[in-house]
Design a protein around this motif. Structure first.
Motif, PDB file in Angstrom:
ATOM      1  N   ALA A 172       0.858  -1.185   0.000  1.00 41.85           N
ATOM      2  CA  ALA A 172       0.000   0.000   0.000  1.00 41.85           C
ATOM      3  C   ALA A 172       0.892   1.231   0.000  1.00 41.85           C
ATOM      4  N   GLY A 173       0.314   2.350  -0.384  1.00 51.16           N
ATOM      5  CA  GLY A 173       1.089   3.585  -0.378  1.00 51.16           C
ATOM      6  C   GLY A 173       1.648   3.911  -1.748  1.00 51.16           C
ATOM      7  N   LEU A 174       2.704   4.704  -1.754  1.00 54.01           N
ATOM      8  CA  LEU A 174       3.275   5.206  -2.994  1.00 54.01           C
ATOM      9  C   LEU A 174       4.076   4.127  -3.723  1.00 54.01           C
ATOM     10  N   PRO A 175       4.125   4.174  -5.049  1.00 54.01           N
ATOM     11  CA  PRO A 175       4.953   3.233  -5.803  1.00 54.01           C
ATOM     12  C   PRO A 175       6.428   3.465  -5.523  1.00 54.01           C
ATOM     13  N   SER A 176       7.237   2.446  -5.758  1.00 57.15           N
ATOM     14  CA  SER A 176       8.668   2.547  -5.483  1.00 57.15           C
ATOM     15  C   SER A 176       9.339   3.497  -6.473  1.00 57.15           C
ATOM     16  N   GLY A 177      10.542   3.903  -6.105  1.00 60.46           N
ATOM     17  CA  GLY A 177      11.304   4.799  -6.964  1.00 60.46           C
ATOM     18  C   GLY A 177      11.932   5.916  -6.170  1.00 60.46           C
ATOM     19  N   ARG A 178      12.867   6.611  -6.785  1.00 63.31           N
ATOM     20  CA  ARG A 178      13.575   7.691  -6.117  1.00 63.31           C
ATOM     21  C   ARG A 178      12.702   8.926  -5.988  1.00 63.31           C
ATOM     22  N   LEU A 179      12.974   9.702  -4.936  1.00 64.29           N
ATOM     23  CA  LEU A 179      12.331  10.998  -4.767  1.00 64.29           C
ATOM     24  C   LEU A 179      13.235  12.056  -5.389  1.00 64.29           C
ATOM     25  N   ASP A 180      12.975  12.420  -6.629  1.00 68.25           N
ATOM     26  CA  ASP A 180      13.768  13.450  -7.288  1.00 68.25           C
ATOM     27  C   ASP A 180      12.929  14.727  -7.411  1.00 68.25           C
ATOM     28  N   ARG A 181      13.499  15.732  -8.051  1.00 69.30           N
ATOM     29  CA  ARG A 181      12.820  17.026  -8.169  1.00 69.30           C
ATOM     30  C   ARG A 181      11.458  16.886  -8.848  1.00 69.30           C
ATOM     31  N   GLU A 182      11.420  16.178  -9.960  1.00 72.18           N
ATOM     32  CA  GLU A 182      10.172  16.057 -10.719  1.00 72.18           C
ATOM     33  C   GLU A 182       9.093  15.366  -9.896  1.00 72.18           C
ATOM     34  N   ARG A 183       9.481  14.281  -9.236  1.00 73.62           N
ATOM     35  CA  ARG A 183       8.481  13.531  -8.468  1.00 73.62           C
ATOM     36  C   ARG A 183       7.985  14.329  -7.265  1.00 73.62           C
ATOM     37  N   LEU A 184       8.889  15.011  -6.584  1.00 71.09           N
ATOM     38  CA  LEU A 184       8.489  15.807  -5.427  1.00 71.09           C
ATOM     39  C   LEU A 184       7.625  16.996  -5.829  1.00 71.09           C
ATOM     40  N   THR A 185       7.889  17.569  -6.985  1.00 75.85           N
ATOM     41  CA  THR A 185       7.083  18.701  -7.457  1.00 75.85           C
ATOM     42  C   THR A 185       5.625  18.304  -7.610  1.00 75.85           C
ATOM     43  N   GLY A 186       5.368  17.107  -8.045  1.00 71.47           N
ATOM     44  CA  GLY A 186       4.000  16.635  -8.169  1.00 71.47           C
ATOM     45  C   GLY A 186       3.433  16.076  -6.882  1.00 71.47           C
ATOM     46  N   LEU A 187       4.309  15.472  -6.056  1.00 72.01           N
ATOM     47  CA  LEU A 187       3.848  14.781  -4.857  1.00 72.01           C
ATOM     48  C   LEU A 187       3.488  15.724  -3.713  1.00 72.01           C
ATOM     49  N   TYR A 241      23.172  14.213  -0.808  1.00 73.21           N
ATOM     50  CA  TYR A 241      23.217  15.483  -1.538  1.00 73.21           C
ATOM     51  C   TYR A 241      22.151  15.561  -2.633  1.00 73.21           C
ATOM     52  N   GLY A 242      22.009  14.507  -3.430  1.00 74.73           N
ATOM     53  CA  GLY A 242      21.072  14.533  -4.538  1.00 74.73           C
ATOM     54  C   GLY A 242      19.633  14.708  -4.082  1.00 74.73           C
ATOM     55  N   LEU A 243      19.250  14.006  -3.016  1.00 71.62           N
ATOM     56  CA  LEU A 243      17.888  14.122  -2.501  1.00 71.62           C
ATOM     57  C   LEU A 243      17.609  15.531  -1.996  1.00 71.62           C
ATOM     58  N   VAL A 244      18.527  16.067  -1.206  1.00 72.26           N
ATOM     59  CA  VAL A 244      18.324  17.398  -0.628  1.00 72.26           C
ATOM     60  C   VAL A 244      18.260  18.459  -1.724  1.00 72.26           C
ATOM     61  N   GLN A 245      19.154  18.367  -2.713  1.00 71.47           N
ATOM     62  CA  GLN A 245      19.133  19.340  -3.805  1.00 71.47           C
ATOM     63  C   GLN A 245      17.841  19.239  -4.612  1.00 71.47           C
ATOM     64  N   GLY A 246      17.396  18.019  -4.874  1.00 66.64           N
ATOM     65  CA  GLY A 246      16.157  17.844  -5.618  1.00 66.64           C
ATOM     66  C   GLY A 246      14.959  18.399  -4.858  1.00 66.64           C
ATOM     67  N   ALA A 247      14.919  18.166  -3.545  1.00 65.02           N
ATOM     68  CA  ALA A 247      13.822  18.687  -2.730  1.00 65.02           C
ATOM     69  C   ALA A 247      13.861  20.210  -2.673  1.00 65.02           C
ATOM     70  N   GLU A 248      15.055  20.777  -2.552  1.00 62.84           N
ATOM     71  CA  GLU A 248      15.178  22.240  -2.526  1.00 62.84           C
ATOM     72  C   GLU A 248      14.674  22.841  -3.837  1.00 62.84           C
ATOM     73  N   GLN A 249      15.057  22.246  -4.949  1.00 63.95           N
ATOM     74  CA  GLN A 249      14.628  22.755  -6.255  1.00 63.95           C
ATOM     75  C   GLN A 249      13.114  22.618  -6.427  1.00 63.95           C
ATOM     76  N   ALA A 250      12.548  21.512  -5.936  1.00 61.47           N
ATOM     77  CA  ALA A 250      11.102  21.334  -6.025  1.00 61.47           C
ATOM     78  C   ALA A 250      10.372  22.397  -5.210  1.00 61.47           C
ATOM     79  N   LEU A 251      10.840  22.655  -4.001  1.00 62.30           N
ATOM     80  CA  LEU A 251      10.199  23.665  -3.147  1.00 62.30           C
ATOM     81  C   LEU A 251      10.335  25.060  -3.748  1.00 62.30           C
ATOM     82  N   ASN A 252      11.495  25.337  -4.318  1.00 60.52           N
ATOM     83  CA  ASN A 252      11.685  26.632  -4.977  1.00 60.52           C
ATOM     84  C   ASN A 252      10.687  26.801  -6.134  1.00 60.52           C
ATOM     85  N   GLY A 253      10.506  25.737  -6.920  1.00 60.32           N
ATOM     86  CA  GLY A 253       9.564  25.791  -8.017  1.00 60.32           C
ATOM     87  C   GLY A 253       8.121  25.928  -7.563  1.00 60.32           C
ATOM     88  N   LEU A 254       7.840  25.480  -6.328  1.00 56.02           N
ATOM     89  CA  LEU A 254       6.494  25.587  -5.778  1.00 56.02           C
ATOM     90  C   LEU A 254       6.277  26.904  -5.042  1.00 56.02           C
TER      91      LEU A 254
END
Length: 354
Positions: free
Chosen positions: A188-203, A222-235
């Motif tokens: 149950a829950g979210l499908p598997s896969g990495r949390l990158d900028r694109e996925r976080l922007t939608g999620l 580093y990659g996760l934090v940078q992707g999350a920062e970029q997603a939040l900036n875009g939001l």
């Protein structure tokens, strides 16, 4: 000033195949010195083959109540790093009854509990400081809510699985828990896969009202934090609401282009109320210059990640190779990481006491 003290190991708890939690006993006379804010870390030190090793590990336990007598114990999470001298020692050799050299708490990846909605995006061992933040916030502030989004490889590799589940059971209405596994499908829950900028922007907008979150805490690779920062900036999230702590930075990540240093330069440093001036040797950082003359200068990782060596630039100009610890407002105010700083002018003055 940060100080090292020898503390006994009270317990070693296996969390996963490659991680443990170390519990350290704090004697009454040191409890005030080891008072910590939720999200801070400890530097551990040992001698191995004639070399001093220092590593920082985040405190995972709730912070002590203000006005009390300080913590009776400290608990940190340690994950094995490939080839890691200290993490290998912690997982394979440390036992209850041993003693470890432990620096007093440091770090600014913290939250002062207050009403409101908060959120975190964490990966792997990045749960460690956030566990302290969440447990402290929900216990102290009944009007606070938290959304915890965590990414791990598999269920078996997830640190503090039971502790987070217990928090969810204790605060079912105020803690929203979202788990994503990158290498394992969940029933149950979210499908598997990495949390990158694109996925976080939608999620993120589908999980919570992004604009209403008072503080975002991003912690992990580093990659996760940078992707999350970029997603939040875009939001449209203001940078002042985003707090970051990075683990496992690649050696070449975001290294700035080098410039020629002056032929002869010196650093003047104030540390623990005393000052001195020393010549900077070719290629060394300002921290290394100070350490040659003041071994008590504060540092832990020397990688621009932990922020223990933060100092105020009083005068002169410097170049920082990397910075994964200081917030933009700190650098704008004049703070630098001494371990990553090199002189650009012939004279540089630092103040470690500010």
């Amino acid at each position: 000033m940060a100080r090292f003290h020898t503390l006994p190991v009270a317990a070693v708890d296996r969390l996963t195949d490659d991680s443990v939690a170390l519990t350290l006993t704090v004697p009454p006379e040191l409890r005030e010195a080891y008072r910590y804010a939720p999200g801070q870390h400890l530097a551990l030190r040992r001698q191995a083959d004639g070399t001093e090793l220092r590593r920082t590990y985040s405190i995972c336990a709730p912070a002590p109540e203000p006005g009390g007598d300080g913590p009776r114990t400290l608990r940190v999470g340690v994950r094995l790093v490939d080839g890691g001298a200290f993490s290998t020692y912690a997982l394979k050799e440390v036992n209850p009854g041993d003693e470890l050299e432990v620096m007093t708490p440091a770090g600014r990846f913290t939250l002062d509990p207050a009403p409101g909605l908060y959120a975190a995006v964490v990966g792997g061992s990045g749960i460690t400081p956030v566990l302290s933040i969440v447990s402290t916030l929900l216990a102290r502030e009944p009007e606070a809510r938290f959304c915890l989004i965590r990414s791990d490889r598999t269920t078996a590799s997830t640190m503090f699985l039971e502790e987070v589940a217990d928090l969810k059971d204790r605060y079912p209405e105020r803690l929203q828990l979202v788990t994503v596994l990158s290498r394992e499908e969940q029933q149950a829950g979210l499908p598997s896969g990495r949390l990158d900028r694109e996925r976080l922007t939608g999620l993120l907008p589908s999980l919570l009202p992004v604009a209403e979150v008072a503080g975002w805490f991003l912690c992990g690779p580093y990659g996760l934090v940078q992707g999350a920062e970029q997603a939040l900036n875009g939001l449209g999230v203001p940078r002042t609401r985003v707090h970051e702590e990075i683990f496992h930075v690649d050696a070449q990540a975001s290294v700035r282009a080098r410039t020629d240093a002056p032929a002869h330069s010196s650093v003047t440093a104030r540390l623990d109320g005393r000052g001195g001036t020393w010549p900077v040797q070719d290629g060394e950082s300002l921290l290394d210059t100070v350490l040659r003359n003041r071994p008590d200068a504060p540092y832990a990782c020397k990688g621009g990640v932990c922020g223990t060596c933060r100092a105020f630039l009083v005068s002169g100009e410097i170049r920082m190779d990397r910075n994964f610890a200081l917030e933009p407002e700190e650098t704008e105010a004049g703070y630098v990481l001494a371990c990553q700083s090199h002189p650009v002018t012939e004279k540089v003055e630092l103040d470690f006491d500010r």
